[in-house]
Design a protein around this motif. Structure first.
Motif, PDB file in Angstrom:
ATOM      1  N   UNK A   1      -1.150  14.847   0.913  1.00  0.00           N
ATOM      2  CA  UNK A   1      -2.084  14.333   1.919  1.00  0.00           C
ATOM      3  C   UNK A   1      -1.406  13.181   2.667  1.00  0.00           C
ATOM      4  N   UNK A   2      -1.395  13.218   3.999  1.00  0.00           N
ATOM      5  CA  UNK A   2      -0.781  12.122   4.760  1.00  0.00           C
ATOM      6  C   UNK A   2      -1.429  10.774   4.429  1.00  0.00           C
TER       7      UNK A   2
ATOM      8  N   UNK B   1       5.333   6.975   3.804  1.00  0.00           N
ATOM      9  CA  UNK B   1       6.003   8.264   3.670  1.00  0.00           C
ATOM     10  C   UNK B   1       5.531   9.004   2.424  1.00  0.00           C
ATOM     11  N   UNK B   2       5.277  10.308   2.583  1.00  0.00           N
ATOM     12  CA  UNK B   2       4.905  11.175   1.469  1.00  0.00           C
ATOM     13  C   UNK B   2       5.962  12.272   1.395  1.00  0.00           C
TER      14      UNK B   2
ATOM     15  N   UNK C   1      10.248   7.208  -7.568  1.00  0.00           N
ATOM     16  CA  UNK C   1      11.566   6.577  -7.502  1.00  0.00           C
ATOM     17  C   UNK C   1      11.932   6.250  -6.055  1.00  0.00           C
ATOM     18  N   UNK C   2      11.639   7.167  -5.136  1.00  0.00           N
ATOM     19  CA  UNK C   2      11.932   6.927  -3.718  1.00  0.00           C
ATOM     20  C   UNK C   2      11.100   5.778  -3.166  1.00  0.00           C
ATOM     21  N   UNK C   3       9.831   5.712  -3.552  1.00  0.00           N
ATOM     22  CA  UNK C   3       8.976   4.615  -3.095  1.00  0.00           C
ATOM     23  C   UNK C   3       9.447   3.279  -3.667  1.00  0.00           C
TER      24      UNK C   3
ATOM     25  N   UNK D   1       0.853  -1.161   0.000  1.00  0.00           N
ATOM     26  CA  UNK D   1       0.000   0.000   0.000  1.00  0.00           C
ATOM     27  C   UNK D   1       0.899   1.224   0.000  1.00  0.00           C
ATOM     28  N   UNK D   2       0.540   2.216  -0.788  1.00  0.00           N
ATOM     29  CA  UNK D   2       1.373   3.416  -0.876  1.00  0.00           C
ATOM     30  C   UNK D   2       0.510   4.636  -1.147  1.00  0.00           C
ATOM     31  N   UNK D   3       1.053   5.798  -0.841  1.00  0.00           N
ATOM     32  CA  UNK D   3       0.381   7.059  -1.117  1.00  0.00           C
ATOM     33  C   UNK D   3       0.808   7.517  -2.501  1.00  0.00           C
ATOM     34  N   UNK D   4      -0.137   7.616  -3.418  1.00  0.00           N
ATOM     35  CA  UNK D   4       0.177   8.080  -4.765  1.00  0.00           C
ATOM     36  C   UNK D   4       0.437   9.578  -4.691  1.00  0.00           C
ATOM     37  N   UNK D   5       1.667   9.973  -4.935  1.00  0.00           N
ATOM     38  CA  UNK D   5       2.060  11.354  -4.716  1.00  0.00           C
ATOM     39  C   UNK D   5       1.646  12.298  -5.844  1.00  0.00           C
ATOM     40  N   UNK D   6       1.438  11.769  -7.038  1.00  0.00           N
ATOM     41  CA  UNK D   6       1.025  12.611  -8.161  1.00  0.00           C
ATOM     42  C   UNK D   6      -0.138  11.927  -8.877  1.00  0.00           C
ATOM     43  N   UNK D   7      -1.361  12.413  -8.675  1.00  0.00           N
ATOM     44  CA  UNK D   7      -2.531  11.783  -9.290  1.00  0.00           C
ATOM     45  C   UNK D   7      -2.465  11.705 -10.814  1.00  0.00           C
ATOM     46  N   UNK D   8      -1.738  12.604 -11.443  1.00  0.00           N
ATOM     47  CA  UNK D   8      -1.636  12.605 -12.901  1.00  0.00           C
ATOM     48  C   UNK D   8      -0.641  11.562 -13.407  1.00  0.00           C
TER      49      UNK D   8
END
Length: 103
Positions: free
Chosen positions: A75-76, A66-67, A14-16, A1-8
């Motif tokens: 968004x956290x 992490x974001x 790369x960090x994830x 599970x991860x936070x999608x940092x850029x919806x587009x």
């Protein structure tokens, strides 16, 4: 599970990706099958258009919470509805694959 940092731009940053590779090595999961929603679902809505929930209930979870401070969407992790549900499923099943020391 991860936070999608850029919806587009769906998918891991790369960090994830680097963090995921580290967690996979730490938990000796190299020969396992991985489910990453933007690849595995082909645009379908996970909870409404697939029957993958049963499969995932028997899976191990890696949480990349992490974001990055430079992310388009900062968004956290736990404030994102989908991430919250995935984390809740992980806690209820006890299927967390540790991603850091003392996890």
């Amino acid at each position: 599970s991860y936070a999608q940092e850029n919806p587009a731009c769906p998918g891991l940053t790369t960090a994830q990706q680097a963090k995921l590779k580290d967690v996979i090595a730490r938990n000796r999961l190299k020969d396992r099958l991985f489910f990453i929603d933007h690849i595995s679902l082909g645009g379908k809505h996970f909870y409404l258009q697939t029957e993958a929930a049963e499969v995932l209930s028997f899976s191990r979870y890696i949480i990349l919470e992490d974001v990055d401070h430079s992310a388009v969407d900062r968004t956290p992790y736990l404030q994102r509805g989908k991430c919250f549900l995935e984390c809740l499923l992980c806690m209820l099943t006890g299927s967390l694959a540790p991603s850091r020391e003392n996890h």
